[in-house]
Design an enzyme around this catalytic site. Sequence first.
Site, PDB file in Angstrom:
ATOM      1  N   CYS A 198     -14.420  22.133  -5.097  1.00 26.52           N
ATOM      2  CA  CYS A 198     -13.524  22.660  -6.143  1.00 26.52           C
ATOM      3  C   CYS A 198     -14.148  22.495  -7.522  1.00 26.52           C
ATOM      4  O   CYS A 198     -13.988  23.362  -8.386  1.00 26.52           O
ATOM      5  CB  CYS A 198     -12.169  21.961  -6.087  1.00 26.52           C
ATOM      6  SG  CYS A 198     -11.164  22.517  -4.697  1.00 26.52           S
ATOM      7  N   GLU A 242      -6.514  23.355  -5.669  1.00 27.76           N
ATOM      8  CA  GLU A 242      -7.138  23.824  -6.909  1.00 27.76           C
ATOM      9  C   GLU A 242      -7.703  25.231  -6.746  1.00 27.76           C
ATOM     10  O   GLU A 242      -7.554  26.091  -7.612  1.00 27.76           O
ATOM     11  CB  GLU A 242      -8.283  22.896  -7.330  1.00 27.76           C
ATOM     12  CG  GLU A 242      -7.863  21.485  -7.662  1.00 27.76           C
ATOM     13  CD  GLU A 242      -7.900  20.546  -6.462  1.00 27.76           C
ATOM     14  OE1 GLU A 242      -7.521  20.967  -5.356  1.00 27.76           O
ATOM     15  OE2 GLU A 242      -8.310  19.395  -6.657  1.00 27.76           O
ATOM     16  N   CYS A 246     -12.140  17.727  -5.244  1.00 29.59           N
ATOM     17  CA  CYS A 246     -13.323  17.548  -4.390  1.00 29.59           C
ATOM     18  C   CYS A 246     -14.530  18.249  -5.014  1.00 29.59           C
ATOM     19  O   CYS A 246     -14.406  19.037  -5.957  1.00 29.59           O
ATOM     20  CB  CYS A 246     -13.049  18.089  -2.985  1.00 29.59           C
ATOM     21  SG  CYS A 246     -13.185  19.882  -2.853  1.00 29.59           S
ATOM     22  N   GLU A 291      -4.209  24.500   5.068  1.00 30.50           N
ATOM     23  CA  GLU A 291      -5.167  24.084   6.098  1.00 30.50           C
ATOM     24  C   GLU A 291      -5.172  25.058   7.269  1.00 30.50           C
ATOM     25  O   GLU A 291      -4.351  25.978   7.337  1.00 30.50           O
ATOM     26  CB  GLU A 291      -4.817  22.666   6.564  1.00 30.50           C
ATOM     27  CG  GLU A 291      -4.923  21.668   5.416  1.00 30.50           C
ATOM     28  CD  GLU A 291      -4.665  20.232   5.828  1.00 30.50           C
ATOM     29  OE1 GLU A 291      -4.158  20.002   6.956  1.00 30.50           O
ATOM     30  OE2 GLU A 291      -4.977  19.340   5.012  1.00 30.50           O
ATOM     31  N   CYS A 295      -8.385  24.028  -0.661  1.00 31.77           N
ATOM     32  CA  CYS A 295      -7.742  23.019  -1.511  1.00 31.77           C
ATOM     33  C   CYS A 295      -6.776  23.691  -2.495  1.00 31.77           C
ATOM     34  O   CYS A 295      -6.927  24.872  -2.831  1.00 31.77           O
ATOM     35  CB  CYS A 295      -8.783  22.264  -2.322  1.00 31.77           C
ATOM     36  SG  CYS A 295      -9.877  21.249  -1.346  1.00 31.77           S
ATOM     37  N   ASN A 338      -2.668  23.049  -1.052  1.00 31.57           N
ATOM     38  CA  ASN A 338      -3.686  23.159  -0.005  1.00 31.57           C
ATOM     39  C   ASN A 338      -3.110  23.868   1.213  1.00 31.57           C
ATOM     40  O   ASN A 338      -1.949  23.676   1.590  1.00 31.57           O
ATOM     41  CB  ASN A 338      -4.294  21.796   0.356  1.00 31.57           C
ATOM     42  CG  ASN A 338      -3.284  20.711   0.670  1.00 31.57           C
ATOM     43  OD1 ASN A 338      -2.153  20.745   0.199  1.00 31.57           O
ATOM     44  ND2 ASN A 338      -3.686  19.741   1.463  1.00 31.57           N
TER      45      ASN A 338
HETATM   46  N1  THU Z   1      -7.376  18.509  -1.016  1.00 27.11           N
HETATM   47  C1  THU Z   1      -6.963  19.297  -2.048  1.00 27.11           C
HETATM   48  O1  THU Z   1      -6.219  20.265  -1.851  1.00 27.11           O
HETATM   49  N2  THU Z   1      -7.390  19.005  -3.297  1.00 27.11           N
HETATM   50  C2  THU Z   1      -8.121  17.910  -3.623  1.00 27.11           C
HETATM   51  O2  THU Z   1      -8.413  17.697  -4.790  1.00 27.11           O
HETATM   52  C3  THU Z   1      -8.549  16.973  -2.577  1.00 27.11           C
HETATM   53  C4  THU Z   1      -8.283  17.385  -1.180  1.00 27.11           C
HETATM   54  C5  THU Z   1      -6.870  18.787   0.327  1.00 27.11           C
HETATM   55  C6  THU Z   1      -7.861  19.306   1.318  1.00 27.11           C
HETATM   56  C7  THU Z   1      -7.203  18.938   2.626  1.00 27.11           C
HETATM   57  O3  THU Z   1      -6.233  19.935   2.952  1.00 27.11           O
HETATM   58  C8  THU Z   1      -6.454  17.655   2.306  1.00 27.11           C
HETATM   59  O4  THU Z   1      -6.358  17.600   0.897  1.00 27.11           O
HETATM   60  C9  THU Z   1      -7.147  16.407   2.813  1.00 27.11           C
HETATM   61  O5  THU Z   1      -8.465  16.377   2.453  1.00 27.11           O
END
Ligand code: THU
Length: 127
Positions: free
Chosen positions: A88, A55, A85, A44, A53, A42
Amino acid sequence: MNDRDLVRLANEVRRYAYAPYSKFPVGAALLCADGTVVTGVNVENAVNGLSLCAERVALFKAISDGKHEFVRIAVSCASDHCRPCGACRQVLYEHAPNLEILMGNPEGEFVRTTIAELLPDAFMLKR
Ligand code: THU
């Protein structure tokens, strides 16, 4: 690459996550049909809504490398078995409606599911 190694790799790349806001690093490892594996974390951003994310980073990296067929993706985060999520799920479904998903934890254990199970009756653009 076998399932255990795919989950292990998802865990390993978690260290590359850029998650200063959530402090919730996530790693993904995508097995392509040609046998190659593409990882993602991920990433941000200070501007809300611009984060990606793990994925989707893995999938977009793979697509931009010319890969179009995907077998399974392992996802791992620090707590429990990481669940992709909703956003994704929709994106993964479009590119790999038969994708298998390994929801991993830091110990390398995982729960196996499919994108069809996680996103039943998915939206498809029909014109
Ligand atoms: N996140 C992911 O990268 N993948 C997931 O399956 C769930 C959430 C990330 C998004 C954000 O950067 C952090 O986790 C918290 O939500």
